[in-house]
Scaffold this motif. Structure first.
Motif, PDB file in Angstrom:
ATOM      1  N   ILE A  13     -40.518  17.799 -19.740  1.00  0.00           N
ATOM      2  CA  ILE A  13     -39.116  17.287 -19.271  1.00  0.00           C
ATOM      3  C   ILE A  13     -39.033  17.313 -17.739  1.00  0.00           C
ATOM      4  O   ILE A  13     -38.710  16.063 -17.121  1.00  0.00           O
ATOM      5  N   TRP A  14     -39.540  18.201 -17.210  1.00  0.00           N
ATOM      6  CA  TRP A  14     -39.415  18.273 -15.469  1.00  0.00           C
ATOM      7  C   TRP A  14     -40.382  17.312 -15.239  1.00  0.00           C
ATOM      8  O   TRP A  14     -40.093  16.349 -14.016  1.00  0.00           O
ATOM      9  N   PHE A  33     -43.615   4.244 -21.723  1.00  0.00           N
ATOM     10  CA  PHE A  33     -44.848   4.731 -21.045  1.00  0.00           C
ATOM     11  C   PHE A  33     -44.397   5.705 -20.027  1.00  0.00           C
ATOM     12  O   PHE A  33     -45.299   6.658 -19.762  1.00  0.00           O
ATOM     13  N   LEU A  34     -43.277   5.687 -19.347  1.00  0.00           N
ATOM     14  CA  LEU A  34     -43.052   6.773 -18.482  1.00  0.00           C
ATOM     15  C   LEU A  34     -42.492   8.072 -19.324  1.00  0.00           C
ATOM     16  O   LEU A  34     -42.408   9.104 -18.626  1.00  0.00           O
ATOM     17  N   LEU A  35     -42.166   8.080 -20.698  1.00  0.00           N
ATOM     18  CA  LEU A  35     -42.031   9.350 -21.298  1.00  0.00           C
ATOM     19  C   LEU A  35     -43.360   9.819 -22.073  1.00  0.00           C
ATOM     20  O   LEU A  35     -43.570  10.755 -21.907  1.00  0.00           O
ATOM     21  N   VAL A  36     -43.990   8.855 -22.481  1.00  0.00           N
ATOM     22  CA  VAL A  36     -45.246   9.410 -23.305  1.00  0.00           C
ATOM     23  C   VAL A  36     -46.323   9.892 -22.386  1.00  0.00           C
ATOM     24  O   VAL A  36     -47.116  10.772 -22.831  1.00  0.00           O
ATOM     25  N   GLY A  37     -46.423   9.193 -21.154  1.00  0.00           N
ATOM     26  CA  GLY A  37     -47.460   9.224 -20.171  1.00  0.00           C
ATOM     27  C   GLY A  37     -47.497  10.942 -19.779  1.00  0.00           C
ATOM     28  O   GLY A  37     -48.531  11.715 -20.055  1.00  0.00           O
ATOM     29  N   PRO A  38     -46.403  11.271 -19.413  1.00  0.00           N
ATOM     30  CA  PRO A  38     -46.367  12.709 -18.758  1.00  0.00           C
ATOM     31  C   PRO A  38     -46.437  13.648 -19.967  1.00  0.00           C
ATOM     32  O   PRO A  38     -47.131  14.880 -20.002  1.00  0.00           O
ATOM     33  N   LEU A  39     -45.966  13.686 -21.423  1.00  0.00           N
ATOM     34  CA  LEU A  39     -46.250  14.321 -22.332  1.00  0.00           C
ATOM     35  C   LEU A  39     -47.496  14.616 -22.642  1.00  0.00           C
ATOM     36  O   LEU A  39     -48.090  15.614 -22.816  1.00  0.00           O
ATOM     37  N   LEU A  40     -48.565  13.515 -22.602  1.00  0.00           N
ATOM     38  CA  LEU A  40     -49.840  13.412 -22.604  1.00  0.00           C
ATOM     39  C   LEU A  40     -50.283  14.306 -21.740  1.00  0.00           C
ATOM     40  O   LEU A  40     -51.241  15.430 -22.197  1.00  0.00           O
TER      41      LEU A  40
END
Length: 363
Positions: A221-222, A255-262
């Motif tokens: 989340i951060w 992409f702004l959500l999945v990218g950091p998760l990855l």
């Protein structure tokens, strides 16, 4: 008076300490070699071919002969476009900008010694467009010289693939957003997880009600928040200072959500599976740096040799940058959906592995 004995003794102590630092040795000796290998391979230009879309609207022999001549070079890979297709829309739907159109009546006019033009579509900011233009102009000159009269009948009309000409900054903005999505969470989580593991902070956290999945989700989340702020800053800088042609839409958000998760998950996996902070830093750099340079961050993947393009297609960052480019530059949402699907599958797998191998307590 200078004592060589003391000098050499100090040199020996310092040298041993320096060599023990794996990170220092990596950046001093190994990293420059990696950069030479990467940039040498990227710009060697060996073995690659540039894809160019060709629409032959002519039904005569000269148009076919021109296409055959272009097809004879191993530098260009020709893809035929049906004559009923709108050519610029076809290029946009394939997220490409390199194309050649042979007009209707090309053969008849050439045989009748009337001037005709071949239209070359491209992107002024792309190195591949320069290659396509250069080779096509060479063949145009060859056809003119070998004509019946030796007169330059065939000319070239150069056009941009879209109504607004692309610039290098247009492609650099999505590339650097992808770069930010990769580096910030990767380096931070590799460092945090390895240091927490060394200093027994994870063990202390295990005595609290917090679970390891919750700890990892809070980091995701951060870095999603940090990515959103970074995205706004980079797009604003690119548009208002450099006039970048960027299209904003809700298609960017996944992409702004999945990218950091990855990359939070990948950084966590690297950090917790390494035995020391030093080895975690080395492994993290070995994972991160090839992705930086081979995924289209600074220059298009299509300009690389074929074998490097194949490597790029297995790197997660390639699909982040390709997704941003498809949405922000080409408006090609079908291709972006494929990129998002690949990222979603990779994210779920790597997040599950990170949780699986993440231990609060060491054995």
């Amino acid at each position: 008076m200078v004592s060589m004995r003391r000098t050499l003794a100090d040199l020996s102590v310092f040298g041993k300490g320096y060599i023990r630092s794996k990170v220092g040795v990596f950046f001093t000796l190994i990293f420059p070699v990696i950069l030479i290998l990467l940039f040498g391979a990227i710009f060697s230009g060996s073995g690659g071919s540039t894809t160019v879309y060709v629409q032959n609207q002519d039904s005569g022999p000269v148009g076919s002969g021109f296409i055959s001549a272009l097809n004879s070079t191993s530098t260009l890979h020709l893809v035929s476009v049906p004559t009923g297709q709108n050519f610029t829309q076809y290029l946009s739907s394939h997220s490409d900008s390199d194309g050649i159109v042979i007009p209707s009546g090309f053969s008849a006019d050439y045989i009748a010694n009337k001037p005709v033009n071949v239209t070359i579509y491209g992107n002024p900011a792309s190195s591949t467009s320069a290659v396509v233009s250069g080779i096509t102009r060479e063949f145009v000159n060859a056809f003119n010289l070998h004509g019946a009269t030796g007169v330059h009948l065939i000319g070239v009309t150069a056009r941009s693939a879209t109504s607004s000409s692309y610039k290098y900054i247009d492609f650099l903005v999505p590339g650097l957003i992808g770069f930010s999505v990769l580096t910030s969470p990767m380096f931070a989580l590799v460092n945090i997880s390895s240091e927490y593991k060394k200093d027994k902070i994870f063990k202390a956290l295990s005595l609290t009600p917090l679970t390891k999945t919750e700890w990892l989700i809070s980091k995701v989340i951060w870095y999603v928040l940090m990515t959103l702020i970074s995205f706004v800053l980079m797009v604003g800088t690119g548009v208002f200072l450099f006039g970048a042609h960027i299209t904003l839409s809700l298609g960017i958000l996944p992409f702004l959500l999945v990218g950091p998760l990855l990359f939070v998950s990948l950084g966590m996996l690297v950090g917790t599976s390494s035995t020391t902070p030093e080895s975690a830093a080395v492994v993290g750099n070995l994972v991160t740096f090839p992705m930086m340079f081979l995924s289209g961050t600074f220059f298009p993947v299509s300009g690389m040799p074929a074998y490097l393009q194949s490597i790029a297609h297995v790197l997660p960052l390639y699909y982040v940058i390709e997704g941003f480019t498809n949405v922000m530059i080409y408006g090609n949402y079908g291709a972006a959906l494929v990129d998002l699907g690949v990222l979603a599958v990779l994210s779920v797998i790597i997040f599950a592995l990170a949780v699986r191998f993440f231990k609060w307590r060491e054995d």
